[in-house]
Scaffold this motif. Structure first.
Motif, short mmCIF file in Angstrom:
data_model
loop_
_atom_site.label_atom_id
_atom_site.label_comp_id
_atom_site.label_asym_id
_atom_site.label_seq_id
_atom_site.Cartn_x
_atom_site.Cartn_y
_atom_site.Cartn_z
N PRO A 177 0.84 -1.20 0.00
CA PRO A 177 0.00 0.00 0.00
C PRO A 177 0.87 1.25 0.00
O PRO A 177 1.81 1.36 0.80
N SER A 178 0.58 2.16 -0.91
CA SER A 178 1.41 3.34 -1.08
C SER A 178 0.55 4.60 -1.14
O SER A 178 -0.60 4.55 -1.58
N VAL A 179 1.12 5.70 -0.73
CA VAL A 179 0.38 6.96 -0.66
C VAL A 179 1.22 8.09 -1.24
O VAL A 179 2.44 7.97 -1.40
N GLY A 257 -5.10 16.05 8.63
CA GLY A 257 -4.87 16.89 9.80
C GLY A 257 -4.86 16.09 11.09
O GLY A 257 -4.03 16.36 11.99
N LEU A 258 -5.74 15.10 11.21
CA LEU A 258 -5.74 14.25 12.40
C LEU A 258 -4.42 13.48 12.51
O LEU A 258 -3.88 13.31 13.61
N ALA A 259 -3.93 12.99 11.39
CA ALA A 259 -2.66 12.26 11.40
C ALA A 259 -1.50 13.18 11.78
O ALA A 259 -0.61 12.81 12.57
N GLN A 260 -1.49 14.37 11.23
CA GLN A 260 -0.39 15.30 11.52
C GLN A 260 -0.39 15.76 12.97
O GLN A 260 0.66 16.13 13.51
N ALA A 261 -1.56 15.73 13.60
CA ALA A 261 -1.64 16.15 15.00
C ALA A 261 -1.32 15.03 15.97
O ALA A 261 -1.15 15.27 17.17
N ALA A 279 0.08 2.85 5.93
CA ALA A 279 0.96 3.58 5.01
C ALA A 279 0.77 5.08 5.16
O ALA A 279 1.74 5.86 5.17
N GLU A 280 -0.48 5.52 5.30
CA GLU A 280 -0.75 6.94 5.49
C GLU A 280 -0.15 7.46 6.79
O GLU A 280 0.46 8.53 6.83
#
Length: 365
Positions: A177-179, A257-261, A279-280
């Motif tokens: 899986p790639s992003v 944004g949730l991931a970056q936080a 992957a994300e």
């Protein structure tokens, strides 16, 4: 005089994570000019004329296969394609006639034997044994033999294709899986150290993805100074410290944004073959806690960019989370390693180039 880019059809089912696969493929292909993709999204659930057939109403794979066959033949009749990619093999079982005329590649994240854990999880009887299993095995072997090559989402599934279904090793190319690592990236500014460790879970099926184990930890842990953002399709009553997000779309600014936080991504999945969510998360620079279900464990290096806990082992999960939320420095270091791995092995454009090179090699276009 240069020839025009070859037309390649992509017949892709759009259920669950396959929709993310399709969206990411379109994103990557839009930046290329060496092929002309023909997009054929296959919705197994949409109502149409096939619904009049009783067998089709009860078998999504038959319904999807009929739709894939029709879409592929119509695309070829409109303007011939030189090759095709069919995702997954369920869409290819009724398209043997097309695949004999047009060199085709099948992509998949699982084989029937690999999906046995799904059946057990849902309390369904195994279908890999007895005459049903033998018939299914024979059908898959025939479909794989007609294909010019296979794209596998994990080494786990590749081993099954080779060892259980007789696909030559050289005919299987692994595509993790790639992003888009320019889209999914750490926050531009370093997250402030406010003493709160932020955890993130993303999974539509809360039970199968291990979300209920995570919620149990949220209710029972004695650790303080943490916050859990839970992205799912189910509306639930959340315990203190947990925020539930329903209806968040893939690749959306809200999800990114949730991931970056966050500081830590947790996916204690019970039954899975692979994971775009991991992957994300890694591309966003998050440490990851997950399980070795299917090929998921391949995506996390235990002790380097995350932790692997046994499937369904609440005690191991709780102990791991209790330890990690007390060590934000460890999470930061793991997150940096996660980002490096994503750039090296999960970058969408790089993966797409390798995948297309394989497709063109085995199909001769």
């Amino acid at each position: 005089m240069s020839s025009s880019p070859p037309r390649i059809a992509f017949a892709i089912e759009t259920t669950l994570g396959n929709a993310v696969f399709l969206d990411n493929l379109k994103r990557a292909m839009s930046r290329r000019n060496d092929i002309t993709p023909v997009w054929l999204p296959i919705d197994e659930h949409a109502d149409d004329v096939w619904e009049q057939l009783p067998l089709v109403r009860s078998r999504l794979s038959v319904r999807g296969g009929l739709r894939a066959r029709s879409a592929l033949n119509q695309a070829f009749a409109t303007e011939p394609v030189r090759a095709a990619v069919v995702h997954t093999q369920r869409m290819a079982h009724l398209a043997h006639d097309f695949m004999r005329r047009v060199p085709s590649v099948i992509s998949t994240d699982a084989t029937p034997s690999g999906l046995e854990d799904y059946l057990r999880y849902y309390g369904l009887p195994t279908q890999h044994a007895g005459w049903v299993g033998r018939a299914k095995n024979a059908l898959h072997r025939r479909t794989y033999a007609i294909a010019k090559g296979m794209l596998s989402f994990s080494e786990f599934t590749k081993r099954s294709l080779v060892e259980e279904y007789g696909v030559p090793d050289a005919s299987v190319h692994v595509v993790w899986p790639s992003v888009d690592t320019a889209l999914w990236r750490p926050a531009p500014e370093k997250k402030p150290r406010d003493g709160v460790v932020r955890l993130l879970f993303v999974g539509g099926d809360l039970g199968r993805k291990g979300g209920k184990l995570l919620l149990r930890w949220a209710r029972e842990t004695r650790r303080k100074n943490w916050q859990l953002d839970l992205v799912t399709s189910e509306r639930i009553e959340a315990p203190p410290g947990v925020r539930v997000h329903v209806g968040v779309q893939p690749n959306s600014p809200e999800l990114i944004g949730l991931a970056q936080a966050a500081d830590l991504f947790v996916l204690p999945t019970m039954a899975d073959m692979s994971s775009w969510a991991i992957a994300e998360a890694k591309a966003a620079g998050l440490a990851v806690v997950s399980t070795p279900a299917g090929g998921v464990g391949e995506l996390v290096r235990d002790g380097v960019d995350g932790r692997i806990v046994p499937v369904g082992d609440y005690g191991a999960l709780a102990n791991t989370l209790d330890t990690l939320v007390q060590h934000p420095d460890t999470l930061e270091a793991m997150g940096q390693e996660a980002r490096r791995m994503a750039e090296a092995h999960m970058d969408l454009d790089t993966t797409c180039s390798r995948m297309l090179a394989f497709i063109r090699q085995v199909t001769g276009v």
